[in-house]
Structures are given as structure tokens and as C-alpha cells.
Design a protein around this motif. Structure first.
Motif, mmCIF file in Angstrom:
data_model
loop_
_atom_site.group_PDB
_atom_site.id
_atom_site.type_symbol
_atom_site.label_atom_id
_atom_site.label_comp_id
_atom_site.label_asym_id
_atom_site.label_seq_id
_atom_site.Cartn_x
_atom_site.Cartn_y
_atom_site.Cartn_z
ATOM 1 N N ALA A 152 -15.565 1.709 4.906
ATOM 2 C CA ALA A 152 -15.873 3.069 5.337
ATOM 3 C C ALA A 152 -14.744 3.920 4.773
ATOM 4 C CB ALA A 152 -15.915 3.160 6.855
ATOM 5 N N ALA A 153 -15.115 5.017 4.115
ATOM 6 C CA ALA A 153 -14.119 5.870 3.461
ATOM 7 C C ALA A 153 -14.317 7.310 3.891
ATOM 8 C CB ALA A 153 -14.259 5.760 1.947
ATOM 9 N N ILE A 154 -13.206 7.983 4.137
ATOM 10 C CA ILE A 154 -13.260 9.400 4.480
ATOM 11 C C ILE A 154 -12.539 10.190 3.405
ATOM 12 C CG2 ILE A 154 -11.201 9.243 5.970
ATOM 13 C CD1 ILE A 154 -12.536 11.429 7.724
ATOM 14 N N LYS A 155 -13.173 11.245 2.920
ATOM 15 C CA LYS A 155 -12.595 12.107 1.897
ATOM 16 C C LYS A 155 -11.966 13.324 2.564
ATOM 17 C CE LYS A 155 -16.281 11.117 -1.484
ATOM 18 N NZ LYS A 155 -17.287 11.755 -2.367
ATOM 19 N N PHE A 156 -10.841 13.755 2.003
ATOM 20 C CA PHE A 156 -10.209 14.964 2.534
ATOM 21 C C PHE A 156 -9.331 15.592 1.468
ATOM 22 C CE2 PHE A 156 -7.711 11.262 3.650
ATOM 23 C CZ PHE A 156 -6.386 11.609 3.419
ATOM 24 N N HIS A 168 -6.995 11.988 9.560
ATOM 25 C CA HIS A 168 -8.271 11.525 9.008
ATOM 26 C C HIS A 168 -8.511 10.043 9.284
ATOM 27 C CE1 HIS A 168 -7.800 15.382 6.916
ATOM 28 N NE2 HIS A 168 -9.112 15.394 6.973
ATOM 29 N N THR A 169 -7.447 9.279 9.435
ATOM 30 C CA THR A 169 -7.601 7.878 9.823
ATOM 31 C C THR A 169 -8.203 7.778 11.213
ATOM 32 O OG1 THR A 169 -5.748 7.171 8.423
ATOM 33 C CG2 THR A 169 -6.382 5.705 10.220
ATOM 34 N N LYS A 170 -7.759 8.632 12.124
ATOM 35 C CA LYS A 170 -8.323 8.627 13.478
ATOM 36 C C LYS A 170 -9.801 9.002 13.453
ATOM 37 C CE LYS A 170 -7.733 10.306 18.195
ATOM 38 N NZ LYS A 170 -9.192 10.422 18.398
ATOM 39 N N THR A 171 -10.142 10.025 12.682
ATOM 40 C CA THR A 171 -11.553 10.424 12.570
ATOM 41 C C THR A 171 -12.398 9.271 12.041
ATOM 42 O OG1 THR A 171 -10.946 12.737 12.164
ATOM 43 C CG2 THR A 171 -13.153 12.046 11.475
ATOM 44 N N LEU A 172 -11.881 8.584 11.015
ATOM 45 C CA LEU A 172 -12.614 7.468 10.417
ATOM 46 C C LEU A 172 -12.730 6.302 11.384
ATOM 47 C CD1 LEU A 172 -13.981 6.233 7.933
ATOM 48 C CD2 LEU A 172 -11.719 5.473 7.169
ATOM 49 N N THR A 173 -11.660 5.980 12.075
ATOM 50 C CA THR A 173 -11.668 4.872 13.037
ATOM 51 C C THR A 173 -12.655 5.135 14.168
ATOM 52 O OG1 THR A 173 -9.354 4.358 12.530
ATOM 53 C CG2 THR A 173 -10.235 3.500 14.591
ATOM 54 N N TRP A 175 -15.289 7.036 14.009
ATOM 55 C CA TRP A 175 -16.638 6.961 13.437
ATOM 56 C C TRP A 175 -17.086 5.519 13.287
ATOM 57 C CZ3 TRP A 175 -19.202 4.933 9.285
ATOM 58 C CH2 TRP A 175 -20.449 5.480 8.958
ATOM 59 N N ILE A 176 -16.196 4.656 12.844
ATOM 60 C CA ILE A 176 -16.522 3.229 12.690
ATOM 61 C C ILE A 176 -16.956 2.638 14.030
ATOM 62 C CG2 ILE A 176 -15.495 0.954 12.268
ATOM 63 C CD1 ILE A 176 -13.806 2.308 10.050
ATOM 64 N N ASN A 177 -16.195 2.937 15.073
ATOM 65 C CA ASN A 177 -16.505 2.409 16.400
ATOM 66 C C ASN A 177 -17.825 2.971 16.934
ATOM 67 O OD1 ASN A 177 -14.111 0.928 16.415
ATOM 68 N ND2 ASN A 177 -12.950 2.584 17.384
ATOM 69 N N GLU A 178 -18.068 4.261 16.688
ATOM 70 C CA GLU A 178 -19.275 4.905 17.192
ATOM 71 C C GLU A 178 -20.533 4.431 16.470
ATOM 72 O OE1 GLU A 178 -18.323 8.970 16.540
ATOM 73 O OE2 GLU A 178 -16.843 9.055 18.171
ATOM 74 N N ASN A 179 -20.360 3.898 15.255
ATOM 75 C CA ASN A 179 -21.514 3.482 14.459
ATOM 76 C C ASN A 179 -21.675 1.968 14.386
ATOM 77 O OD1 ASN A 179 -22.874 5.963 12.881
ATOM 78 N ND2 ASN A 179 -20.705 6.406 13.251
ATOM 79 N N ASP A 180 -21.051 1.284 15.318
ATOM 80 C CA ASP A 180 -21.235 -0.160 15.501
ATOM 81 C C ASP A 180 -20.777 -1.010 14.322
ATOM 82 O OD1 ASP A 180 -22.339 0.209 18.067
ATOM 83 O OD2 ASP A 180 -24.299 0.631 17.187
ATOM 84 N N ASN A 204 -8.479 13.119 -1.725
ATOM 85 C CA ASN A 204 -7.745 12.005 -1.128
ATOM 86 C C ASN A 204 -8.728 11.213 -0.280
ATOM 87 O OD1 ASN A 204 -5.175 13.194 -1.979
ATOM 88 N ND2 ASN A 204 -5.492 14.645 -0.303
ATOM 89 N N GLU A 205 -8.401 9.969 -0.018
ATOM 90 C CA GLU A 205 -9.261 9.153 0.836
ATOM 91 C C GLU A 205 -8.433 8.174 1.660
ATOM 92 O OE1 GLU A 205 -13.254 8.967 -1.993
ATOM 93 O OE2 GLU A 205 -12.014 7.174 -1.774
ATOM 94 N N VAL A 206 -9.010 7.798 2.810
ATOM 95 C CA VAL A 206 -8.560 6.632 3.567
ATOM 96 C C VAL A 206 -9.750 5.686 3.610
ATOM 97 C CG1 VAL A 206 -7.855 5.748 5.800
ATOM 98 C CG2 VAL A 206 -6.822 7.851 4.932
ATOM 99 N N LEU A 207 -9.506 4.415 3.291
ATOM 100 C CA LEU A 207 -10.560 3.401 3.313
ATOM 101 C C LEU A 207 -10.196 2.309 4.309
ATOM 102 C CD1 LEU A 207 -9.991 4.360 0.155
ATOM 103 C CD2 LEU A 207 -11.878 2.823 -0.301
ATOM 104 N N ILE A 208 -11.194 1.860 5.062
ATOM 105 C CA ILE A 208 -11.015 0.740 5.989
ATOM 106 C C ILE A 208 -12.113 -0.269 5.733
ATOM 107 C CG2 ILE A 208 -10.981 0.004 8.398
ATOM 108 C CD1 ILE A 208 -9.885 2.754 9.142
ATOM 109 N N GLU A 209 -11.749 -1.502 5.480
ATOM 110 C CA GLU A 209 -12.765 -2.544 5.270
ATOM 111 C C GLU A 209 -13.505 -2.807 6.560
ATOM 112 O OE1 GLU A 209 -13.239 -6.933 3.162
ATOM 113 O OE2 GLU A 209 -11.244 -6.184 3.668
ATOM 114 N N ILE A 210 -14.816 -2.971 6.466
ATOM 115 C CA ILE A 210 -15.648 -3.138 7.658
ATOM 116 C C ILE A 210 -16.644 -4.285 7.476
ATOM 117 C CG2 ILE A 210 -15.493 -0.719 8.363
ATOM 118 C CD1 ILE A 210 -18.270 -0.301 7.056
#
Length: 211
Positions: A152-156, A168-173, A175-180, A204-210
Motif C-alpha cells: 500500500a503506497a501513499i503519495k504526497f 502520511h505514514t499514519k494516514t496509510l497505516t 487506511w490499511i487497518n480500515e480496509n482489512d 514522495n511516497e511511503v510504502l508498506i508491504e501488505i
């Protein structure tokens, strides 16, 4: 982040204008899901060859220089391949007369900040495989392959400051939890633009493997 992203600047993406345009190849991926409102994407990178080095010790600037020397010819090889963007850091290029393969710059630059193993990685151009990527002559630089990297990647925009990344990491984290989805890695930062690009137009981006 001190001077680091100014360095990603001149090199990562010296071909950039103040409007963020760049001719540098970007790592290809398959788009699986998008949330346009939050600038979040779920992607799958089928395969990427990474050239990496530690950010421990002398820090990010030193890591960047080691990797840039690698793509500038500090590797085992015989064929010269033209760089895809101009380079402003002449002092970062190897002066070895037995110059190896020059490898095109590819975006983004990945920065994995996990404690004890913080790494910086360049993505090799898509036509490189693990077998065909030239071997580094610097033992601190390693070549690896990453397969089926689902993130999951967030652009900013703006800068990769600690505050901006944390926001943006918090927003992405969330979102990951809310979308199962389940996060299976620490956040990785990715920078695409150089310092000439206006902050509001940078990618810029933050990526988290899911999974």
C-alpha cells in the motif's frame, strides 16, 4: 533529513525541472486498488532488482554516494550504457580507468529505516535481471531481487521531512487497518524528484508491504 534529499536532488533527478518533469525511468507495477481521495494505491511489483547498501555509520549521504558510484561504473562489466538523466555530482563518479557498466538511473530511491538494518536501495532498469546485473566492486553494495512485492503506497508532496513522513505514514497505516489488509513490513520512504522541483509539485511516497 539534512542534505540527503538535496543529493537525491542533483542526481535522482537532475533531469527534473521546477515543475517536476523527469525523463528517468520509474519502477513498473500493477495497480490493484486505488483511493483517489487519500492518494493511496495498492500495487504489486512483480520483480525488481535492487542494489542496496547500509545507511548505518556515515548515514544517508554516504549510502547514496556508494550506490551512485555503482550505477556510474563502479561494477564489473564491459558494456557502457548511457545514463538516462544528466548528472550534477561529477565527484561521485568513479575515476577508475577500468570503468565498468554505466547503468541508467531509475526512480524511486527507496529508504528502509528499520532499526539495525537501515538500507538505501536503487531499483535497476526493468530489463536487468539478477543474473545480468553487474556485480558491484564495492563489497558494501549488494544486489538482490524482490518478487511479488505487494504494497500500500501513499503519495504526497512537500519534502521527506520527519513530520511529513510521520503524518502520511499514519494516514496509510489507518487506511490499511480500515480496509482489512495486514501490514507485514515497516514503512519505506521513496523519493522521486530533485531539489529544483517546487515542493508542492514533488512526488514522495511511503510504502508498506501488505497481505
Amino acid at each position: 533529513m539534512k542534505f540527503l534529499l538535496s543529493v537525491i536532488a542533483s542526481v535522482l533527478l537532475a533531469g527534473c525541472s521546477v515543475f517536476g518533469q523527469s525523463n528517468v525511468e520509474t519502477a513498473p507495477y500493477t495497480l490493484l486498488k486505488t483511493d483517489a481521495e487519500k492518494n493511496i494505491e495498492v500495487r504489486n511489483y512483480d520483480a525488481m532488482v535492487l542494489v542496496s547498501t547500509s545507511m548505518a555509520g556515515e548515514g544517508r549521504n554516504s549510502a547514496f554516494r556508494k550506490l551512485f558510484r555503482y550505477i556510474g561504473g563502479e561494477n564489473e562489466g564491459a558494456t557502457e550504457i548511457s545514463m538516462t538523466a544528466p548528472v550534477f555530482m561529477d565527484n561521485a563518479k568513479t575515476t577508475d580507468n577500468n570503468k565498468g557498466t554505466e547503468i541508467a538511473m531509475t526512480a524511486p530511491v527507496f529508504m528502509d529505516n528499520r532499526a539495525g538494518e537501515a538500507m538505501m536501495s536503487f531499483v535497476m532498469p526493468k530489463d536487468f535481471t539478477l543474473q545480468t546485473t553487474p556485480k558491484p566492486t564495492n563489497p558494501e553494495v549488494k544486489v538482490t531481487e524482490l518478487n511479488n512485492y505487494k504494497v500500500a503506497a501513499i503519495k504526497f508532496s512537500g519534502t521527506l521531512s520527519k513530520r511529513n513522513v510521520a503524518k502520511h505514514t499514519k494516514t496509510l497505516t489507518d487506511w490499511i487497518n480500515e480496509n482489512d489488509y495486514t501490514a507485514i513490513s515497516e514503512p519505506v520512504e521513496a523519493g522521486y524528484n530533485g531539489p529544483l522541483t517546487l515542493p508542492m509539485l514533488r512526488r514522495n511516497e511511503v510504502l508498506i508491504e501488505i497481505k
